[in-house]
Motif scaffolding. Structure first.
Motif, PDB file in Angstrom:
ATOM      1  N   GLU A 180       4.926  -5.885 -67.178  1.00  0.00           N
ATOM      2  CA  GLU A 180       4.799  -5.934 -68.639  1.00  0.00           C
ATOM      3  C   GLU A 180       5.784  -4.960 -69.294  1.00  0.00           C
ATOM      4  OE1 GLU A 180       1.370  -5.407 -72.097  1.00  0.00           O
ATOM      5  OE2 GLU A 180       0.986  -4.621 -70.083  1.00  0.00           O
ATOM      6  N   MET A 181       5.865  -3.753 -68.765  1.00  0.00           N
ATOM      7  CA  MET A 181       6.775  -2.750 -69.334  1.00  0.00           C
ATOM      8  C   MET A 181       8.234  -3.185 -69.190  1.00  0.00           C
ATOM      9  SD  MET A 181       4.864  -0.410 -70.603  1.00  0.00           S
ATOM     10  CE  MET A 181       5.897   1.026 -70.798  1.00  0.00           C
ATOM     11  N   GLU A 182       8.585  -3.756 -68.053  1.00  0.00           N
ATOM     12  CA  GLU A 182       9.947  -4.233 -67.851  1.00  0.00           C
ATOM     13  C   GLU A 182      10.279  -5.384 -68.789  1.00  0.00           C
ATOM     14  OE1 GLU A 182      11.055  -5.038 -63.789  1.00  0.00           O
ATOM     15  OE2 GLU A 182      10.398  -3.039 -63.144  1.00  0.00           O
ATOM     16  N   SER A 183       9.320  -6.267 -69.041  1.00  0.00           N
ATOM     17  CA  SER A 183       9.596  -7.389 -69.939  1.00  0.00           C
ATOM     18  C   SER A 183       9.765  -6.921 -71.379  1.00  0.00           C
ATOM     19  CB  SER A 183       8.496  -8.448 -69.847  1.00  0.00           C
ATOM     20  OG  SER A 183       7.319  -8.016 -70.486  1.00  0.00           O
ATOM     21  N   VAL A 184       9.106  -5.852 -71.750  1.00  0.00           N
ATOM     22  CA  VAL A 184       9.204  -5.343 -73.123  1.00  0.00           C
ATOM     23  C   VAL A 184      10.397  -4.408 -73.292  1.00  0.00           C
ATOM     24  CG1 VAL A 184       8.046  -3.937 -74.884  1.00  0.00           C
ATOM     25  CG2 VAL A 184       6.733  -5.613 -73.578  1.00  0.00           C
ATOM     26  N   PHE A 185      10.623  -3.499 -72.348  1.00  0.00           N
ATOM     27  CA  PHE A 185      11.627  -2.445 -72.524  1.00  0.00           C
ATOM     28  C   PHE A 185      12.876  -2.604 -71.665  1.00  0.00           C
ATOM     29  CE2 PHE A 185       7.563  -0.373 -73.697  1.00  0.00           C
ATOM     30  CZ  PHE A 185       7.853  -0.163 -75.040  1.00  0.00           C
ATOM     31  N   GLY A 186      12.878  -3.573 -70.761  1.00  0.00           N
ATOM     32  CA  GLY A 186      14.070  -3.897 -69.986  1.00  0.00           C
ATOM     33  C   GLY A 186      14.657  -2.747 -69.188  1.00  0.00           C
ATOM     34  N   LYS A 222      -3.282   1.127 -57.125  1.00  0.00           N
ATOM     35  CA  LYS A 222      -2.150   0.578 -56.377  1.00  0.00           C
ATOM     36  C   LYS A 222      -2.174  -0.950 -56.335  1.00  0.00           C
ATOM     37  CE  LYS A 222       0.736   2.481 -54.549  1.00  0.00           C
ATOM     38  NZ  LYS A 222       2.065   2.806 -55.077  1.00  0.00           N
ATOM     39  N   ILE A 223      -3.353  -1.521 -56.233  1.00  0.00           N
ATOM     40  CA  ILE A 223      -3.486  -2.979 -56.189  1.00  0.00           C
ATOM     41  C   ILE A 223      -3.067  -3.611 -57.515  1.00  0.00           C
ATOM     42  CG2 ILE A 223      -5.196  -4.856 -56.117  1.00  0.00           C
ATOM     43  CD1 ILE A 223      -6.698  -3.089 -54.002  1.00  0.00           C
ATOM     44  N   ASN A 224      -3.377  -2.958 -58.626  1.00  0.00           N
ATOM     45  CA  ASN A 224      -3.216  -3.581 -59.944  1.00  0.00           C
ATOM     46  C   ASN A 224      -2.021  -3.118 -60.762  1.00  0.00           C
ATOM     47  OD1 ASN A 224      -5.685  -5.335 -60.251  1.00  0.00           O
ATOM     48  ND2 ASN A 224      -6.614  -3.392 -59.650  1.00  0.00           N
ATOM     49  N   ILE A 225      -1.387  -2.017 -60.421  1.00  0.00           N
ATOM     50  CA  ILE A 225      -0.373  -1.424 -61.305  1.00  0.00           C
ATOM     51  C   ILE A 225       0.882  -2.282 -61.463  1.00  0.00           C
ATOM     52  CG2 ILE A 225       0.769  -0.004 -59.550  1.00  0.00           C
ATOM     53  CD1 ILE A 225       0.009   0.937 -63.231  1.00  0.00           C
ATOM     54  N   LYS A 226       1.182  -3.112 -60.495  1.00  0.00           N
ATOM     55  CA  LYS A 226       2.411  -3.921 -60.585  1.00  0.00           C
ATOM     56  C   LYS A 226       2.438  -4.801 -61.829  1.00  0.00           C
ATOM     57  CE  LYS A 226       3.472  -3.934 -55.681  1.00  0.00           C
ATOM     58  NZ  LYS A 226       2.373  -3.355 -54.980  1.00  0.00           N
ATOM     59  N   SER A 227       1.283  -5.295 -62.250  1.00  0.00           N
ATOM     60  CA  SER A 227       1.250  -6.132 -63.455  1.00  0.00           C
ATOM     61  C   SER A 227       1.620  -5.315 -64.693  1.00  0.00           C
ATOM     62  CB  SER A 227      -0.129  -6.775 -63.629  1.00  0.00           C
ATOM     63  OG  SER A 227      -1.117  -5.790 -63.862  1.00  0.00           O
ATOM     64  N   LYS A 260      15.261   2.329 -65.754  1.00  0.00           N
ATOM     65  CA  LYS A 260      15.858   3.644 -65.506  1.00  0.00           C
ATOM     66  C   LYS A 260      14.764   4.715 -65.469  1.00  0.00           C
ATOM     67  CE  LYS A 260      19.125   7.022 -67.191  1.00  0.00           C
ATOM     68  NZ  LYS A 260      19.979   7.456 -68.275  1.00  0.00           N
ATOM     69  N   TYR A 261      13.884   4.693 -66.455  1.00  0.00           N
ATOM     70  CA  TYR A 261      12.770   5.650 -66.502  1.00  0.00           C
ATOM     71  C   TYR A 261      11.921   5.538 -65.235  1.00  0.00           C
ATOM     72  CZ  TYR A 261       8.087   7.302 -67.781  1.00  0.00           C
ATOM     73  OH  TYR A 261       6.858   7.919 -67.785  1.00  0.00           O
ATOM     74  N   LYS A 262      11.627   4.317 -64.826  1.00  0.00           N
ATOM     75  CA  LYS A 262      10.800   4.063 -63.643  1.00  0.00           C
ATOM     76  C   LYS A 262      11.446   4.625 -62.376  1.00  0.00           C
ATOM     77  CE  LYS A 262       8.746   0.167 -61.136  1.00  0.00           C
ATOM     78  NZ  LYS A 262       8.699  -1.275 -61.024  1.00  0.00           N
ATOM     79  N   SER A 263      12.755   4.511 -62.280  1.00  0.00           N
ATOM     80  CA  SER A 263      13.451   4.984 -61.081  1.00  0.00           C
ATOM     81  C   SER A 263      13.496   6.508 -60.992  1.00  0.00           C
ATOM     82  CB  SER A 263      14.868   4.413 -61.013  1.00  0.00           C
ATOM     83  OG  SER A 263      15.691   5.034 -61.984  1.00  0.00           O
ATOM     84  N   LEU A 264      13.380   7.195 -62.125  1.00  0.00           N
ATOM     85  CA  LEU A 264      13.482   8.654 -62.143  1.00  0.00           C
ATOM     86  C   LEU A 264      12.145   9.379 -62.210  1.00  0.00           C
ATOM     87  CD1 LEU A 264      16.446   9.033 -64.670  1.00  0.00           C
ATOM     88  CD2 LEU A 264      16.517   9.293 -62.177  1.00  0.00           C
ATOM     89  N   LEU A 305       2.307  -4.964 -76.334  1.00  0.00           N
ATOM     90  CA  LEU A 305       1.754  -4.236 -75.190  1.00  0.00           C
ATOM     91  C   LEU A 305       0.231  -4.254 -75.212  1.00  0.00           C
ATOM     92  CD1 LEU A 305       4.132  -1.150 -75.239  1.00  0.00           C
ATOM     93  CD2 LEU A 305       4.090  -2.963 -73.535  1.00  0.00           C
ATOM     94  N   ASN A 306      -0.350  -4.258 -74.030  1.00  0.00           N
ATOM     95  CA  ASN A 306      -1.795  -4.239 -73.864  1.00  0.00           C
ATOM     96  C   ASN A 306      -2.293  -2.793 -73.983  1.00  0.00           C
ATOM     97  OD1 ASN A 306      -4.409  -4.247 -72.888  1.00  0.00           O
ATOM     98  ND2 ASN A 306      -3.943  -5.473 -71.092  1.00  0.00           N
ATOM     99  N   TYR A 307      -3.218  -2.536 -74.907  1.00  0.00           N
ATOM    100  CA  TYR A 307      -3.748  -1.188 -75.120  1.00  0.00           C
ATOM    101  C   TYR A 307      -4.460  -0.632 -73.893  1.00  0.00           C
ATOM    102  CZ  TYR A 307      -2.990  -0.622 -80.145  1.00  0.00           C
ATOM    103  OH  TYR A 307      -2.429  -0.433 -81.368  1.00  0.00           O
ATOM    104  N   LEU A 308      -5.148  -1.471 -73.164  1.00  0.00           N
ATOM    105  CA  LEU A 308      -5.981  -1.002 -72.060  1.00  0.00           C
ATOM    106  C   LEU A 308      -5.270  -0.991 -70.716  1.00  0.00           C
ATOM    107  CD1 LEU A 308      -9.335  -2.755 -73.003  1.00  0.00           C
ATOM    108  CD2 LEU A 308      -8.644  -0.397 -73.469  1.00  0.00           C
ATOM    109  N   GLY A 309      -4.163  -1.703 -70.605  1.00  0.00           N
ATOM    110  CA  GLY A 309      -3.467  -1.763 -69.332  1.00  0.00           C
ATOM    111  C   GLY A 309      -4.397  -2.241 -68.231  1.00  0.00           C
ATOM    112  N   ILE A 310      -4.306  -1.597 -67.077  1.00  0.00           N
ATOM    113  CA  ILE A 310      -5.180  -1.963 -65.953  1.00  0.00           C
ATOM    114  C   ILE A 310      -6.440  -1.093 -65.924  1.00  0.00           C
ATOM    115  CG2 ILE A 310      -3.303  -2.883 -64.560  1.00  0.00           C
ATOM    116  CD1 ILE A 310      -3.532  -0.213 -62.899  1.00  0.00           C
ATOM    117  N   GLY A 311      -6.646  -0.305 -66.962  1.00  0.00           N
ATOM    118  CA  GLY A 311      -7.809   0.580 -67.034  1.00  0.00           C
ATOM    119  C   GLY A 311      -9.123  -0.107 -66.713  1.00  0.00           C
ATOM    120  N   PRO A 312      -9.417  -1.265 -67.314  1.00  0.00           N
ATOM    121  CA  PRO A 312     -10.682  -1.939 -66.992  1.00  0.00           C
ATOM    122  C   PRO A 312     -10.788  -2.374 -65.528  1.00  0.00           C
ATOM    123  CG  PRO A 312      -9.810  -2.761 -69.059  1.00  0.00           C
ATOM    124  CD  PRO A 312      -8.734  -1.897 -68.452  1.00  0.00           C
ATOM    125  N   LYS A 313      -9.660  -2.714 -64.916  1.00  0.00           N
ATOM    126  CA  LYS A 313      -9.698  -3.132 -63.511  1.00  0.00           C
ATOM    127  C   LYS A 313     -10.049  -1.960 -62.595  1.00  0.00           C
ATOM    128  CE  LYS A 313      -6.561  -6.981 -64.076  1.00  0.00           C
ATOM    129  NZ  LYS A 313      -5.264  -7.565 -63.772  1.00  0.00           N
TER     130      LYS A 313
END
Length: 161
Positions: free
Chosen positions: A131-137, A122-127, A142-146, A4-12
């Motif tokens: 990443e989270m889906e590829s790591v945690f499937g 909103k522009i950048n969060i999809k990436s 399920k977490y995302k939907s709730l 996982l990326n420590y910074l996520g989209i924070g720099p963007k």
């Protein structure tokens, strides 16, 4: 397993927002009347602004250790601030700290920075979600939907209980 990326989209979000915030604060202090949200006494705005800033700081500092633990252990964290929304660090800045600073300084110019931060989020969060889906499937799906994206009130979870 992917790392996982420590910074996520924070720099963007932070790279454009932080300098613009500094400039906005400067102009808001230099030209108070030009950028004032309201003229005259704005005591209630100061109180609300202080509450928002304190809430944002509490959310930020309660989230950071959870985030670091999740990244270091490669574990999906769904407790604490992450039970309230999927992106509590971004929420702390976009929904609480920036608007709180705007109210404290009585500046609509600073409030616009929060709107810009939200747009960049909103522009950048999809990436980050990919990443989270590829790591945690499925666990993440399920977490995302709730769990709400940014606003920290998980209404869907409350009604399911």
């Amino acid at each position: 397993m992917n790392k996982l990326n420590y910074l996520g989209i924070g720099p963007k979000i932070g790279v454009p927002v932080i300098p613009l915030l500094a400039i906005s604060i400067y102009f808001s202090l230099k030209y108070k009347l030009t950028f004032a949200i309201c003229a005259g006494d704005h005591g209630i705005m100061v109180i609300i602004g202080a509450v928002l800033v304190l809430t944002g700081l509490l959310l930020y500092f309660s989230t950071l250790p959870l985030l670091l633990k999740g990244i270091n252990e490669m574990k999906l964290i769904t407790t604490g601030a992450y039970s309230l929304c999927k992106n509590p660090l971004y929420a702390a800045f976009i929904l609480f700290l920036l608007p709180g600073i705007a109210l404290l300084l009585n500046s609509w110019l600073i409030l616009i920075i929060s709107i810009l931060g939200y747009a960049l989020f909103k522009i950048n969060i999809k990436s980050e979600y990919r990443e989270m889906e590829s790591v945690f499937g499925d666990e993440y799906k399920k977490y995302k939907s709730l769990t709400p994206e940014l606003f920290p009130f998980p209404v869907k979870k409350w009604f399911r209980q």
